[in-house]
Design a protein around this motif. Structure first.
Motif, mmCIF file in Angstrom:
data_model
loop_
_atom_site.group_PDB
_atom_site.id
_atom_site.type_symbol
_atom_site.label_atom_id
_atom_site.label_comp_id
_atom_site.label_asym_id
_atom_site.label_seq_id
_atom_site.Cartn_x
_atom_site.Cartn_y
_atom_site.Cartn_z
ATOM 1 N N ALA A 122 -1.429 -6.240 -6.557
ATOM 2 C CA ALA A 122 -2.599 -5.361 -6.102
ATOM 3 C C ALA A 122 -2.099 -4.264 -5.126
ATOM 4 N N ASP A 126 -2.036 -0.335 -5.809
ATOM 5 C CA ASP A 126 -3.073 0.509 -4.780
ATOM 6 C C ASP A 126 -2.305 1.590 -4.192
ATOM 7 N N THR A 132 -8.594 -1.076 -7.089
ATOM 8 C CA THR A 132 -8.239 -2.609 -7.194
ATOM 9 C C THR A 132 -9.323 -3.573 -6.591
ATOM 10 N N VAL A 134 -10.720 -7.951 -7.208
ATOM 11 C CA VAL A 134 -10.608 -8.976 -7.917
ATOM 12 C C VAL A 134 -11.959 -9.838 -7.908
ATOM 13 N N CYS A 159 -8.764 -8.368 0.387
ATOM 14 C CA CYS A 159 -8.860 -7.025 0.903
ATOM 15 C C CYS A 159 -7.702 -6.530 1.740
ATOM 16 N N PHE A 163 -6.250 -5.603 -2.514
ATOM 17 C CA PHE A 163 -7.489 -5.141 -3.148
ATOM 18 C C PHE A 163 -8.306 -4.550 -2.272
ATOM 19 N N CYS A 166 -13.499 -7.397 -3.262
ATOM 20 C CA CYS A 166 -13.485 -8.754 -4.057
ATOM 21 C C CYS A 166 -14.862 -9.194 -4.017
#
Length: 513
Positions: A122, A126, A132, A134, A159, A163, A166
């Motif tokens: 990720a 990114d 990105t 999840v 995060c 990500f 999420c």
């Protein structure tokens, strides 16, 4: 006199052929496909033989079959471990989980297993400009310290490792608590009803032991502590009642949240890790799927999983993103029937063979534990067909970095190989030559068609040791014995020694060049 614009046109028409005749063949840059959106759909506890595209005759999975029909079906696609937490850890970090202590099956109050600053698939995407996210099952711990702060910010988490967003089932459904986490907070949590998670029973609340007759799904072993939604779980919790959800609604939540996220980010390249909970226990699919298969709740959960895949594909179709998106479908480990609940998985199995031709399943270092369904689709780029290349979910980190031409940090993804050409279905593309299969009591090492299974010695009553197998090591010839039914270690002791030494090398040092 010709007008000026006609003179210009004439000169261009005369000059261009002269220019092109001096260019060597192939000197013009080849057109490269644009960087695709990337969606990794990871099923939970799905076996090699659980899908109709892999030969299942007792159940139909048309949406997953569509991926196979429109892309590459891998006959030798692996996850790195035969349980969920280590496979997910390895998929994200590009590192075998046995290298980091504490990456076994995470307990309810586990804190973050992947620390901020750790390169992940990720974070690399990114850095490459991808949005990105999840969505779905996490089971890699949240927060720091002794236990998560369920009533505050659950940091670090996804995060903090790449990500942007999420939306999670924080642990796994048979472990408490039954809540959603949106980025850093439990969803719909009432501050006047704080959430507590622990190892002891608060206030003597009902459990699967004390109130077994009230359960709508009975337990077979373990899974007999806190009762929620008529199902007893592993662990205890109290409070947070407004935040709790029904098992039956999980799949719908993952689908609806994913569809909104994809639509919001459709104008930029995106990476979505769609992490379904199906077909993990407790298998309690939505009512519209219950009793729709003849394989009990496990079969019904397979149908629900297939529906989720279909909804993701339909979203791509609706937004005209199908040809712009690489979809990778895999499972976090092989199948298990009785995993703690009485749900018909055993009694209604019939002729269905969840592991296909393979031996073992979840928890095992045999092929059934880690050789699982593995599909790739990118219409217009990936040809339709089957692949015999050996690929592993641990390789997705390096392979996706190569796809988007994003450099990876030094020493990142130590066990992740670049198998991009194999994933894209290129002719004669090489995959791995070897792969590790991490079970709970053994490690498997496949090198070519040879397979070593190395058991750990097991403590007995904390004093003496006993072997967990008839021998500490077993050796199989997969090209002649895919089901690992004949241990040939006595026939080929030199080959066994070679693989034992190679496994020790891998355990002591990363494998990537």
């Amino acid at each position: 006199m010709f007008p000026a614009h006609q003179i210009t046109t004439l000169l261009v028409s005369l000059t261009l052929p002269v220019i092109f005749q001096f260019l060597a063949p192939g000197s013009l840059p080849a057109a490269q496909p644009p960087r695709p959106n990337i969606i990794v759909i990871m099923a939970d506890d799905l076996g090699y033989g659980d899908l109709s595209c892999y030969g299942a005759s007792e159940i139909e999975t048309p949406n997953i079959d569509r991926l196979a029909r429109e892309g590459q079906l891998f006959r030798q696609g692996y996850c790195s471990a035969s349980t969920c937490t280590p496979t997910r850890f390895s998929f994200l970090t590009g590192m075998y989980a046995f290298r980091q202590p504490g990456t076994g099956i995470a307990p309810p109050n586990a804190t973050a297993l992947i620390q901020p600053g750790t390169p992940t698939i990720a974070s690399v995407l990114d850095d490459a400009g991808y949005e990105t996210a999840v969505i779905g099952k996490w089971h890699l711990g949240l927060g720091e310290g002794k236990e998560p702060d369920w009533n505050g910010d659950l940091k670090p988490g996804p995060c903090e490792i790449g990500f942007d967003h999420c939306y999670l089932l924080p642990t796994t459904n048979d472990r408490v608590p039954q809540v959603y986490v949106d980025d850093h907070r439990v969803v719909n949590l009432d501050p006047n009803d704080p959430l507590w998670v622990g190892k002891t029973n608060p206030d003597g609340q009902p459990t699967g032991l004390t109130h077994r007759d009230t359960l709508k799904m009975d337990w077979s072993h373990g899974h007999n502590q806190t009762i929620h939604n008529g199902i007893s779980r592993i662990g205890f919790y109290s409070g947070g009642h407004a935040a709790r959800w029904r098992d039956e609604d999980l799949a719908d939540k993952w689908v609806s949240h994913s569809a909104r996220w994809i639509e919001t980010h459709k104008d930029k390249p995106f990476f979505l890790f769609f992490s379904s909970h199906d077909i993990h226990v407790p298998r309690m699919p939505h009512e519209r799927f219950q009793k729709k298969s003849k394989l009990g709740y496990r079969g019904d959960a397979i149908l629900e999983l297939d529906w989720q895949v279909g909804e993701v594909l339909n979203t791509l179709d609706r937004l005209n993103l199908t040809k712009k998106t690489l979809v990778i479908f895999c499972s976090d480990n092989g199948p298990v029937l009785d995993d703690g609940y009485v749900d018909g998985a055993v009694t209604q199995l019939g002729k269905h063979t969840p592991s296909g031709v393979f031996r073992g399943g979840k928890y095992s270092a045999y092929e059934g534990g880690c050789c699982t369904p593995f599909l790739t689709r990118w219409p217009g780029t990936i040809p339709v067909g089957e692949s015999q290349a050996i690929v592993n979910t641990v390789d997705l980190a390096t392979s996706m970095a190569e796809l988007v031409k994003q450099p990876i940090p030094e020493e990142a993804f130590p066990d992740s190989l670049n198998v991009l050409n194999a994933l894209l279905g290129k002719p004669d593309a090489a995959g791995r030559t070897e792969t590790v299969e991490q079970g709970t009591s053994a490690l498997g090492l496949r090198v070519g068609d040879w397979k070593l299974v190395a058991y750990r010695n097991k403590k007995n009553n904390g004093k003496t040791f006993e072997k967990t197998s008839e021998g500490l090591y077993e050796l199989y010839q997969l090209d002649k014995d895919a089901g690992e039914s004949k241990n040939v270690i006595e026939e080929f002791p030199q080959k066994a020694e070679e693989l034992i030494n190679r496994l020790e090398e891998i355990q002591s040092a990363p494998t990537r060049d």
